[in-house]
Design a protein around this motif. Structure first.
Motif, PDB file in Angstrom:
ATOM      1  N   GLY A   6      82.752 -11.374  99.738  1.00  0.00           N
ATOM      2  CA  GLY A   6      81.929 -10.237  99.342  1.00  0.00           C
ATOM      3  C   GLY A   6      80.439 -10.465  99.479  1.00  0.00           C
ATOM      4  N   ASP A   7      80.046 -11.687  99.850  1.00  0.00           N
ATOM      5  CA  ASP A   7      78.612 -11.990  99.899  1.00  0.00           C
ATOM      6  C   ASP A   7      77.891 -11.270 101.044  1.00  0.00           C
ATOM      7  N   VAL A   8      76.623 -10.966 100.761  1.00  0.00           N
ATOM      8  CA  VAL A   8      75.728 -10.417 101.785  1.00  0.00           C
ATOM      9  C   VAL A   8      74.721 -11.503 102.147  1.00  0.00           C
ATOM     10  N   ILE A   9      74.641 -11.788 103.450  1.00  0.00           N
ATOM     11  CA  ILE A   9      73.734 -12.845 103.915  1.00  0.00           C
ATOM     12  C   ILE A   9      72.696 -12.217 104.834  1.00  0.00           C
ATOM     13  N   ALA A  10      71.442 -12.508 104.612  1.00  0.00           N
ATOM     14  CA  ALA A  10      70.395 -12.033 105.525  1.00  0.00           C
ATOM     15  C   ALA A  10      69.854 -13.220 106.300  1.00  0.00           C
TER      16      ALA A  10
ATOM     17  N   ALA B  75      64.037  -2.361 103.426  1.00  0.00           N
ATOM     18  CA  ALA B  75      65.315  -2.142 104.118  1.00  0.00           C
ATOM     19  C   ALA B  75      66.426  -2.965 103.465  1.00  0.00           C
ATOM     20  N   LEU B  76      66.116  -4.211 103.111  1.00  0.00           N
ATOM     21  CA  LEU B  76      67.129  -5.064 102.474  1.00  0.00           C
ATOM     22  C   LEU B  76      67.526  -4.497 101.113  1.00  0.00           C
ATOM     23  N   ASN B  77      66.538  -4.017 100.377  1.00  0.00           N
ATOM     24  CA  ASN B  77      66.848  -3.408  99.082  1.00  0.00           C
ATOM     25  C   ASN B  77      67.767  -2.206  99.252  1.00  0.00           C
ATOM     26  N   GLU B  78      67.454  -1.418 100.252  1.00  0.00           N
ATOM     27  CA  GLU B  78      68.268  -0.222 100.477  1.00  0.00           C
ATOM     28  C   GLU B  78      69.707  -0.604 100.838  1.00  0.00           C
ATOM     29  N   MET B  79      69.837  -1.652 101.649  1.00  0.00           N
ATOM     30  CA  MET B  79      71.173  -2.063 102.094  1.00  0.00           C
ATOM     31  C   MET B  79      71.976  -2.728 100.976  1.00  0.00           C
ATOM     32  N   THR B  80      71.281  -3.263  99.980  1.00  0.00           N
ATOM     33  CA  THR B  80      71.994  -4.047  98.957  1.00  0.00           C
ATOM     34  C   THR B  80      71.892  -3.413  97.574  1.00  0.00           C
ATOM     35  N   GLY B  81      71.688  -2.131  97.516  1.00  0.00           N
ATOM     36  CA  GLY B  81      71.637  -1.448  96.230  1.00  0.00           C
ATOM     37  C   GLY B  81      70.510  -1.942  95.340  1.00  0.00           C
ATOM     38  N   GLY B  82      69.404  -2.381  95.956  1.00  0.00           N
ATOM     39  CA  GLY B  82      68.237  -2.794  95.192  1.00  0.00           C
ATOM     40  C   GLY B  82      68.308  -4.204  94.662  1.00  0.00           C
ATOM     41  N   ARG B  83      69.404  -4.904  94.942  1.00  0.00           N
ATOM     42  CA  ARG B  83      69.602  -6.220  94.353  1.00  0.00           C
ATOM     43  C   ARG B  83      69.077  -7.344  95.244  1.00  0.00           C
ATOM     44  N   GLY B  84      69.185  -7.170  96.539  1.00  0.00           N
ATOM     45  CA  GLY B  84      68.790  -8.221  97.483  1.00  0.00           C
ATOM     46  C   GLY B  84      70.007  -8.987  97.971  1.00  0.00           C
ATOM     47  N   PRO B  85      69.904  -9.638  99.131  1.00  0.00           N
ATOM     48  CA  PRO B  85      71.028 -10.404  99.665  1.00  0.00           C
ATOM     49  C   PRO B  85      71.377 -11.586  98.753  1.00  0.00           C
ATOM     50  N   ASP B  86      72.665 -11.966  98.754  1.00  0.00           N
ATOM     51  CA  ASP B  86      73.096 -13.108  97.933  1.00  0.00           C
ATOM     52  C   ASP B  86      72.480 -14.403  98.424  1.00  0.00           C
TER      53      ASP B  86
ATOM     54  N   ALA C 200      62.912 -11.606  98.932  1.00  0.00           N
ATOM     55  CA  ALA C 200      63.993 -10.641  99.131  1.00  0.00           C
ATOM     56  C   ALA C 200      65.291 -11.059  98.454  1.00  0.00           C
ATOM     57  N   CYS C 201      65.478 -12.353  98.279  1.00  0.00           N
ATOM     58  CA  CYS C 201      66.768 -12.872  97.806  1.00  0.00           C
ATOM     59  C   CYS C 201      67.087 -12.335  96.397  1.00  0.00           C
TER      60      CYS C 201
ATOM     61  N   GLY D 298      83.152 -16.382 105.996  1.00  0.00           N
ATOM     62  CA  GLY D 298      83.677 -15.309 105.161  1.00  0.00           C
ATOM     63  C   GLY D 298      82.675 -14.359 104.540  1.00  0.00           C
ATOM     64  N   ALA D 299      81.432 -14.326 105.048  1.00  0.00           N
ATOM     65  CA  ALA D 299      80.480 -13.345 104.515  1.00  0.00           C
ATOM     66  C   ALA D 299      80.954 -11.935 104.834  1.00  0.00           C
ATOM     67  N   GLU D 300      80.703 -10.997 103.903  1.00  0.00           N
ATOM     68  CA  GLU D 300      81.161  -9.622 104.153  1.00  0.00           C
ATOM     69  C   GLU D 300      80.154  -8.850 104.997  1.00  0.00           C
ATOM     70  N   ARG D 301      78.892  -8.990 104.624  1.00  0.00           N
ATOM     71  CA  ARG D 301      77.859  -8.334 105.432  1.00  0.00           C
ATOM     72  C   ARG D 301      76.829  -9.371 105.854  1.00  0.00           C
ATOM     73  N   ILE D 302      76.394  -9.253 107.109  1.00  0.00           N
ATOM     74  CA  ILE D 302      75.376 -10.178 107.600  1.00  0.00           C
ATOM     75  C   ILE D 302      74.262  -9.343 108.233  1.00  0.00           C
ATOM     76  N   ILE D 303      73.077  -9.485 107.680  1.00  0.00           N
ATOM     77  CA  ILE D 303      71.946  -8.674 108.126  1.00  0.00           C
ATOM     78  C   ILE D 303      71.023  -9.545 108.969  1.00  0.00           C
ATOM     79  N   ALA D 304      70.814  -9.127 110.214  1.00  0.00           N
ATOM     80  CA  ALA D 304      70.002  -9.909 111.144  1.00  0.00           C
ATOM     81  C   ALA D 304      68.609  -9.302 111.239  1.00  0.00           C
ATOM     82  N   ILE D 305      67.596 -10.151 111.187  1.00  0.00           N
ATOM     83  CA  ILE D 305      66.203  -9.686 111.172  1.00  0.00           C
ATOM     84  C   ILE D 305      65.440 -10.334 112.323  1.00  0.00           C
ATOM     85  N   ASP D 306      64.826  -9.516 113.164  1.00  0.00           N
ATOM     86  CA  ASP D 306      64.040 -10.025 114.295  1.00  0.00           C
ATOM     87  C   ASP D 306      63.158  -8.884 114.782  1.00  0.00           C
ATOM     88  N   ARG D 307      62.394  -9.129 115.846  1.00  0.00           N
ATOM     89  CA  ARG D 307      61.584  -8.033 116.395  1.00  0.00           C
ATOM     90  C   ARG D 307      61.952  -7.699 117.828  1.00  0.00           C
ATOM     91  N   PHE D 308      62.819  -8.527 118.455  1.00  0.00           N
ATOM     92  CA  PHE D 308      63.191  -8.276 119.840  1.00  0.00           C
ATOM     93  C   PHE D 308      64.534  -7.557 119.891  1.00  0.00           C
TER      94      PHE D 308
END
Lengths: 224, 390
Positions: free
Chosen positions: B186-190, B246-257, B299-300, B209-219
């Motif tokens: 169930g973890d969210v990893i950024a 954006a991370l807050n929005e994706m994680t219900g305001g909590r931040g990635p695990d 963000a964490c 086994g991460a449930e959501r993985i958020i990738a951050i870059d500019r390219f």
């Protein structure tokens, strides 16, 4: 930097010399004319420039003393500076002296500070001072002691100043050397000993086999 | 032999140098068949790593064929195909026995330099400054491998170079970055940074086994690869979106695990903060620009983990320690203990869990290394990873 057993008074005196250098240097740099009057010299562009240069040297010397607490070398460097200043003042006495009494006063002060420098330098660099070096080796104390005696002549000579104590939790041996200064055993020497104990030999890289800097690439012939 | 030599900032040349020789009784000489340019080589290229000398041979990601072994190496023979881990480790000291191979206590002959900079010395490393030992690197035709009985991993014939080359550094590094997140169902990893290490951190987070993985870059091409190849579920282009919001929005305001910094000391960003760090770095008031790290910490989620696998060299400024302390964050970091991960990751490659070759964008000859460095630095031609074949 290694902890050294140095008398607190000597450390404080050295610190005092450092701050004195910085104070004097700042005065010479910022207000050479006032300093010139104070020590009884005639006016002149060359005099002011020389005082500024001496001031810059004083500041450097003070910073060196303060940034290497307990080390004798920067204190000796300061003494050399005092000797140069005495020479300059002696030369000034002949050519550009305006007030003989003040100039003699200045020379006396320099001699006094230089004497203090010699005293502190001797105490800090003295043979009675102990340098502590330590390393942990992943072997039992008895084995480490035997190997240390046989390592080289300097190691054998240092044996009486070396203790071998078991590290907590059976994690090898903590070697502690409390060396008089004339026994030059460095941290790097201890690391090489550790390499021999743990890996069987001294570890080399393509550049470490050379004296001084060398590009990290193989070389013709092996200058070991 | 020919070797890629560092000649100064933005100046690498392939030059003729003497062949390597055996210097220690546990050395092997390896004929390099494939080698890669690492993102951390760009820190050398850009002149940010101190204690480099003109003529230093670069390269710490390489593999090849054993051509000679010293008497102390009994597990390898000439003809063996091996991948070599980038940290040099003796296998006998307390750190090696604790499997902290990149902290080996015996493999850095210049430990005193590293000690002055870092307090204590890490392991020696191929082709990565004199502070880390002054070892010649592997972007060359041949390379000397110290402690060859500890590091090199034999590779079965049915796997080709490109499938296993990245076991030398970036695949284990990305994997360790994800492993340090202690991922729970169930973890969210950024993940900050979608270069090669970021891609592998994403792929590893997925394997672990991460449930959501958020990738951050500019390219866009890197974000696309993160989604399509590595297994990211969401992407943030920080030039278009505010990362924190954006991370807050994706994680219900909590931040990635957990947050992974796969960027390191030369982070980019836009606006005043980037200018601030750039100026401080140029003025030598800080050595590293920790922009991604600051963002990852802030963000964490409370009680979460920040895993730092991007390379830092020295000192950073405006480190948000208040955020770490007051929100019970855990920071984990380290140069990868590659030896620990090579065998299990080789098994994963053999099982087909991952084929690391997906990141390769450019294949060149060793002689084209200077062009490879420049292309990689400027991200020309959608450059992701340059592999040099000898």
């Amino acid at each position: 930097m290694n902890p050294q057993t140095i008398r607190p008074l000597d450390r404080r005196l050295a610190k005092g010399l450092g701050w004195f250098s910085i104070g004097l240097g700042v005065a010479q740099l910022a207000a050479p004319r006032s300093v010139r009057r104070l020590i009884g010299l005639t006016d002149g562009r060359g005099v002011n420039l020389t005082l500024r240069a001496v001031g810059a040297r004083e500041i450097a010397s003070g910073v060196a003393i303060l940034s290497m607490p307990g080390r004798s070398r920067p204190v000796w460097a300061r003494v050399v500076g005092d000797a140069i200043d005495l020479g300059l003042l002696g030369w000034a006495m002949r050519d550009i002296c305006k007030n003989r009494t003040r100039l003699i006063g200045a020379m006396t002060a320099v001699v006094g500070v230089a004497a203090l420098g010699v005293f502190v330098g001797k105490r800090l660099g003295g043979r009675n001072n102990i340098v502590t070096r330590t390393i942990t080796i992943n072997r039992m104390p008895e084995e480490v002691r035997r190997a240390w005696v046989a390592f080289d002549d300097r190691a054998a000579e240092a044996l009486e100043y070396t203790s071998f104590r078991a590290a907590p939790g059976g994690r090898g041996t903590e070697m502690v050397l409390k060396l008089p200064r004339h026994l030059k055993i460095t941290e790097s020497d201890l690391r090489r000993f550790k390499q021999v104990m743990e890996t069987g030999e001294i570890v080399h890289s393509d550049s470490s086999i050379h004296r001084g800097m060398h590009a990290a690439q193989p070389s013709e012939g092996i200058p070991l | 032999m020919r070797a890629t030599c560092w000649m100064g900032r933005h100046d690498v040349r392939v030059q003729n140098v003497p062949d390597p020789k055996i210097l220690n009784s546990r050395d092997a000489i390896v004929r390099v068949t494939s080698t890669a340019i690492c993102g951390s080589d760009l820190h050398l290229y850009n002149g940010y790593i101190p204690t480099m000398e003109k003529g230093d041979i670069l390269g710490h990601e390489f593999m090849g064929e054993v051509v000679d072994v010293a008497p102390g190496v009994t597990n390898l023979m000439p003809g063996d195909r091996v991948v070599v881990p980038f940290p040099i480790a003796c296998g006998a000291c307390a750190m090696c026995q604790a499997e902290l191979y990149s902290c080996c206590e015996n493999s850095n002959p210049n430990a005193w330099i590293a000690e002055k900079m870092l307090g204590h010395s890490p392991a020696g490393c191929f082709g990565y400054s004199h502070m880390l030992g002054g070892f010649a690197g592997g972007q060359a035709e041949y390379v000397r491998v110290p402690f060859a009985d500890v590091g090199p991993l034999k590779i079965p014939d049915h796997l080709d170079d490109e499938q296993v080359l990245f076991l030398s550094d970036i695949l284990p590094t990305g994997y360790m970055g994800a492993e340090m997140c202690d991922i729970q169902p169930g973890d969210v990893i950024a993940v900050w940074g979608c270069g090669p290490v970021g891609q592998f951190a994403i792929a590893s987070a997925r394997m672990l086994g991460a449930e959501r993985i958020i990738a951050i870059d500019r390219f866009p091409y890197r974000l696309k690869m993160a989604m399509e190849r590595a297994g990211a579920t969401d992407i943030i282009n920080y030039e278009e979106t505010n990362t924190h919001e954006a991370l807050n929005e994706m994680t219900g305001g909590r931040g990635p695990d957990a947050c992974i910094d796969a960027v390191g000391m030369e982070a980019h960003s836009h606006g005043a903060q980037y200018a601030y760090d750039r100026v401080k770095q140029v003025a030598k008031l800080e050595t590293d620009r920790p922009i991604a790290l600051r963002e990852a910490i802030r963000a964490c989620r409370n009680g979460g983990t920040v895993s730092v696998i991007g390379v830092y060299g020295g000192f950073i400024d405006k480190f948000p320690m208040g955020s770490v302390m007051n929100r019970s964050l855990t920071i984990r970091s380290g140069q990868c203990h590659v030896h620990r991960y090579m065998r299990p990751l080789l098994e994963r490659i053999e099982r087909g869990d991952i084929d690391p070759s997906f990141i390769i964008s450019h294949r060149m000859k060793l002689g084209d290394a200077p062009e490879g460095y420049s292309t990689f630095l400027h991200k020309e031609d959608e450059c992701m990873k340059v592999v040099l074949h000898t």
